[in-house]
Design an enzyme around this catalytic site. Structure first.
Site, PDB file in Angstrom:
ATOM      1  N   PRO A  60      39.999  36.301  47.425  1.00 58.38           N
ATOM      2  CA  PRO A  60      41.260  36.679  48.096  1.00 58.38           C
ATOM      3  C   PRO A  60      41.182  38.025  48.813  1.00 58.38           C
ATOM      4  CG  PRO A  60      41.419  37.087  45.762  1.00 58.38           C
ATOM      5  CD  PRO A  60      40.015  36.617  46.009  1.00 58.38           C
ATOM      6  N   TYR A  61      40.042  38.388  49.386  1.00 57.88           N
ATOM      7  CA  TYR A  61      39.956  39.645  50.132  1.00 57.88           C
ATOM      8  C   TYR A  61      38.865  39.574  51.197  1.00 57.88           C
ATOM      9  CZ  TYR A  61      36.786  40.254  46.133  1.00 57.88           C
ATOM     10  OH  TYR A  61      35.858  40.056  45.170  1.00 57.88           O
ATOM     11  N   GLY A  62      38.880  40.561  52.084  1.00 58.34           N
ATOM     12  CA  GLY A  62      37.950  40.574  53.207  1.00 58.34           C
ATOM     13  C   GLY A  62      36.529  40.888  52.777  1.00 58.34           C
TER      14      GLY A  62
END
Ligand SMILES: NC(=O)c1ccc[n+]([C@@H]2O[C@H](COP(=O)([O-])OP(=O)(O)OC[C@H]3O[C@@H](n4cnc5c(N)ncnc54)[C@H](OP(=O)(O)O)[C@@H]3O)[C@@H](O)[C@H]2O)c1
Length: 320
Positions: free
Chosen positions: A62-64
């Site tokens: 859930p993150y870049g």
């Protein structure tokens, strides 16, 4: 290629900005490089990326994960100074505390990572990706000002900000003698015209540069979507992009049909018609084109100096 000053700055940017959200996400490094090469050959000097862009966006992480910046860094070796490189900070980059938002802690950590991935010692335009309601604006602006004074960043911009948020930020910058946001990056296209109410008049009045994202509605205005539920195999909708789904409404399919007819009458493709409409709005500095194929860039450049008549603009407004 046409060029404009970015807001009130002295910086010349091409009116077509190359968007690189697809790099390392929907397309591989080789395809990304061909697009970047072609864009530069055709006179595009403005490139938009973000620390967040990359594989992480479509996986369970859930993150870049930064692949877009990494690819650009490798691709620009030896020619970094030929482009105006814009990147962003603010969206979640890890699962821990202080790994998102616009605090001094997060910005200072992320700017070093972006410089590293981009293989450069300066970022031309450093943009805050989203408004952060939990961090004092003074803290963010002071940090960005420090980055400008240290030479790591040349100009600062914001993205997804409302007019009042920029106005408030500008007030703080003036009061504290800090760098001001030179540009804003909002969504704008024939199917999403909300910024005409407040943001665009505000930017014209205050000399804020406007680089608009999703000028083709994430592909909805690209000519490949005709009816709901019919998604072409090679499109990014088929590759799992969720946000384009918001465009798939009955009203939008109706509008797309009308715009397609207007494009045909003017002997251009729907994607060129839609992009050109954006470029004909006086407050817009640049349109960020999200290319996933070389011809997307070529199509955009070909249409970039088409000037619309008042009658054409009026015809589109009647469908609003
Ligand atoms: N600040 C933010 O929050 C934010 C948010 C979104 C985007 N952005 C920036 O804005 C850039 C552009 O956004 P976007 O990708 O949504 O823009 P867009 O231009 O609205 O959509 C791009 C998509 O349209 C299709 N396309 C483009 N040119 C075409 C052509 N000539 N013929 C046929 N299809 C064409 C492609 O779809 P297929 O790949 O399906 O063929 C392409 O992926 C991003 O890369 C990023 O840099 C910023």
């Amino acid at each position: 290629m046409q060029y404009k000053k970015l807001g009130s700055t002295g910086l010349d940017v091409s009116t077509i900005c190359l968007g690189t959200m697809a790099f390392g996400r929907w397309i591989d490094e080789k395809a990304s490089l061909s697009i970047l090469d072609s864009a530069m050959e055709q006179g595009i000097n403005f490139i938009d990326t973000a620390n967040y862009y990359g594989k992480g966006q479509d996986t369970e992480i859930p993150y870049g994960t930064g692949e877009s910046e990494e690819i650009i860094g490798r691709a620009l070796k030896g020619r970094r100074d030929r482009v105006v490189l814009a990147t962003k900070v603010g969206i979640r980059m890890g699962s821990g505390k202080n790994e998102s938002g616009l605090s001094r802690a997060h910005i200072m950590k992320e700017v070093e990572k972006s410089l590293n991935r981009l293989q450069t010692d300066y970022i031309d335009l450093y943009q805050v990706h989203l408004f952060d309601h939990t961090t004092p604006l003074e803290e963010t602006l002071r940090t960005l000002d420090d980055l400008v004074r240290s030479g790591k960043v040349r100009y600062i911009g914001c993205s997804n900000y409302a007019a009042w948020q920029i106005m408030k930020s500008h007030g703080i910058s003036e009061r504290m003698n800090l760098e001001k946001y030179a540009s804003v990056q909002p969504q704008y296209n024939l199917l999403s015209r909300e910024i005409e109410q407040e943001l665009l008049p505000f930017c014209e009045s205050e000399g804020v540069g406007v680089m608009v994202y999703s000028p083709l509605g994430r592909g909805m205005l690209s000519g490949k979507y005709y009816i709901a539920g019919d998604v072409p195999a090679e499109s990014r909708a088929a590759k799992g992009e969720r946000l384009i789904q918001n465009y798939f409404t009955p009203r939008n399919f109706e509008l797309v049909r009308e715009y397609r007819e207007m494009a045909e009458r003017n002997e251009v493709s729907l994607s060129q018609f839609a992009l050109s409409w954006v470029l004909n709005q006086p407050a817009v500095t640049s349109a960020i084109v999200g290319a996933s194929k070389v011809h997307h860039v070529t199509d955009a450049v070909k249409i970039s100096d088409w000037r619309w008549t008042e009658d054409m603009l009026e015809e589109v407004n009647r469908l609003k």
